[in-house]
Every structure is written in structure tokens, then in C-alpha cells.
Design an enzyme around this catalytic site. Structure first.
Site, PDB file in Angstrom:
ATOM      1  N   GLY A   1       0.637  -1.060  -0.091  1.00  0.00           N
ATOM      2  CA  GLY A   1       0.138  -0.121   0.086  1.00  0.00           C
ATOM      3  C   GLY A   1       0.972   1.056   0.115  1.00  0.00           C
ATOM      4  O   GLY A   1       2.055   1.342  -0.034  1.00  0.00           O
ATOM      5  N   CYS A   4       3.699   5.839  -2.966  1.00  0.00           N
ATOM      6  CA  CYS A   4       5.251   5.970  -3.457  1.00  0.00           C
ATOM      7  C   CYS A   4       5.539   4.657  -4.147  1.00  0.00           C
ATOM      8  O   CYS A   4       6.387   4.820  -5.258  1.00  0.00           O
ATOM      9  CB  CYS A   4       6.226   6.311  -2.220  1.00  0.00           C
ATOM     10  SG  CYS A   4       5.733   8.006  -1.472  1.00  0.00           S
ATOM     11  N   LYS A   7       4.267   4.196  -7.863  1.00  0.00           N
ATOM     12  CA  LYS A   7       4.576   5.489  -8.670  1.00  0.00           C
ATOM     13  C   LYS A   7       5.986   5.450  -8.770  1.00  0.00           C
ATOM     14  O   LYS A   7       6.291   5.734 -10.204  1.00  0.00           O
ATOM     15  CB  LYS A   7       4.293   6.651  -7.647  1.00  0.00           C
ATOM     16  CG  LYS A   7       4.477   7.928  -8.590  1.00  0.00           C
ATOM     17  CD  LYS A   7       4.446   9.290  -7.741  1.00  0.00           C
ATOM     18  CE  LYS A   7       5.346   9.376  -6.282  1.00  0.00           C
ATOM     19  NZ  LYS A   7       6.637   9.342  -6.123  1.00  0.00           N
ATOM     20  N   LYS A  64      -0.824   2.684   6.017  1.00  0.00           N
ATOM     21  CA  LYS A  64      -0.009   2.339   7.001  1.00  0.00           C
ATOM     22  C   LYS A  64      -0.149   2.837   8.473  1.00  0.00           C
ATOM     23  O   LYS A  64      -1.006   3.918   8.506  1.00  0.00           O
ATOM     24  CB  LYS A  64       1.432   2.615   6.920  1.00  0.00           C
ATOM     25  CG  LYS A  64       1.707   4.187   6.733  1.00  0.00           C
ATOM     26  CD  LYS A  64       3.285   4.303   6.644  1.00  0.00           C
ATOM     27  CE  LYS A  64       3.443   5.815   6.593  1.00  0.00           C
ATOM     28  NZ  LYS A  64       4.973   6.209   6.412  1.00  0.00           N
ATOM     29  N   ARG A  71      -3.806   6.717   0.071  1.00  0.00           N
ATOM     30  CA  ARG A  71      -3.616   6.780  -1.082  1.00  0.00           C
ATOM     31  C   ARG A  71      -2.988   5.246  -1.632  1.00  0.00           C
ATOM     32  O   ARG A  71      -2.148   4.653  -0.833  1.00  0.00           O
ATOM     33  CB  ARG A  71      -2.481   7.737  -1.531  1.00  0.00           C
ATOM     34  CG  ARG A  71      -2.825   9.277  -1.586  1.00  0.00           C
ATOM     35  CD  ARG A  71      -1.816  10.180  -1.834  1.00  0.00           C
ATOM     36  NE  ARG A  71      -0.957  10.180  -0.553  1.00  0.00           N
ATOM     37  CZ  ARG A  71       0.179  10.424  -0.504  1.00  0.00           C
ATOM     38  NH1 ARG A  71       0.802  11.065  -1.798  1.00  0.00           N
ATOM     39  NH2 ARG A  71       0.949  10.446   0.369  1.00  0.00           N
TER      40      ARG A  71
END
Length: 174
Positions: A1, A4, A7, A64, A71
Site C-alpha cells: 500500500g 510511493c 509510482k 500504514k 492513497r
């Protein structure tokens, strides 16, 4: 999850393609990461057959602990998967409820505490490894749930521990 990792992997794949290189390992990594987000729903389907009419308690919405950031959170896939199959979600997260309300609106019930989310649930899905989820009162959990089933997406418990506590337990990668 989180946003970053996917991406960054996508950027590396694009960069390698721009340089004329087919980086299959990065494409595989991206594919595996995407498939992992579906594993809890697959395990639920294997256990129940159908999620229609089932109520799933969900602990953890953020990607987290110690954030409200959702996101690319695995919880989004889990919630959408349960809802798409005609199930209901009763969710709890110590910080991400406001963010979740913007994403799911009133399609999800939000609990003020983890135990409240368990009331009448057919199963619990643990999606974020908040510390407060690590040492629950298992007797209280069983008494609140319709059936003692846990789908642990973060492997915070062991199979042996859950068996001793009287739960049917599904983890990831074990």
C-alpha cells in the site's frame, strides 16, 4: 500500500522503456504488488463462497499505521471488493475515518472502536497493522462476532495462536 512504491516502480518502467529496455523484473514487481491487493478478497471468497449478505469488520483503513493517508491503501480494494459482491463493511481506523468517508461516503459503516466494528460481523479483515490491534481481547471478539473468522492481511498473529484462541485464521504468504 501507499502511493510511493507503485509510482516509483511505474516511473522506472517508463524510464527503461524510453531507453529502449524492456525491464521485465520491474513489470513483474508491479504486477505482483497489484495482485496482492486482491488476496484478502480471494481468501474471503474461498472461505464463504459468496460475500453476498456477509458483514465484514475491517480494522485499518490507512495504508500504514500512524497516518490518515489512504492513497493506494489495500483497504480500498478490500472495501470495494466486499461491496461489489453484495457484502457490508463495518470499518474502524484510529485516524483515517475522515479520509475514508470522502472515498466511500455512507456505503461503509464506521465504528468508534475496533470492538464496535465486530458486532454481528461474519469475519474480521485486518488491513493495517496498528499497535492497538496486536493484543485484543479474543474472548470479547468471539462474543461480538457472528463467526470467529479472521483474514489477516498484515500477519500480526500466528496460526497457532489463532487456533488456540478458537478462530479460523487466514494470513498472507504463509
Amino acid at each position: 500500500g501507499g502511493s510511493c512504491f507503485p509510482k516509483d516502480v511505474a516511473a522506472l518502467i517508463r524510464f527503461s522503456h524510453e531507453k529502449g529496455y524492456d525491464c521485465r523484473i520491474l513489470e513483474s514487481v508491479a504486477g505482483v504488488n497489484e495482485r496482492q491487493k486482491k488476496r484478502l478478497i480471494e481468501k474471503m471468497q474461498e472461505h464463504f463462497g459468496s460475500l453476498k449478505g456477509k458483514t465484514i469488520a475491517l480494522w485499518g483503513l490507512a495504508f500504514k499505521p500512524r497516518t490518515d493517508d489512504m492513497r493506494e491503501a489495500p483497504a480500498i480494494r478490500v472495501v470495494e471488493g466486499v461491496l461489489a459482491q453484495g457484502g457490508k463493511v463495518q470499518a474502524y481506523d484510529p485516524q483515517a475515518e475522515r479520509t475514508a468517508r470522502r472515498i466511500f461516503g455512507n456505503r461503509v459503516s464506521y465504528a468508534e472502536h475496533g470492538y464496535e466494528a465486530l458486532k454481528g460481523a461474519d469475519a474480521l479483515a485486518i488491513v493495517t497493522e496498528w499497535n492497538e490491534f496486536r493484543e485484543p481481547d479474543f474472548g470479547r471478539m468471539r462474543s461480538l462476532m457472528r463467526s470467529p473468522v479472521i483474514f489477516d492481511g498484515r500477519n500480526i498473529f500466528t496460526q497457532k495462536q489463532m487456533q488456540a484462541e478458537g478462530f479460523t485464521y487466514y494470513s498472507i504468504g504463509r
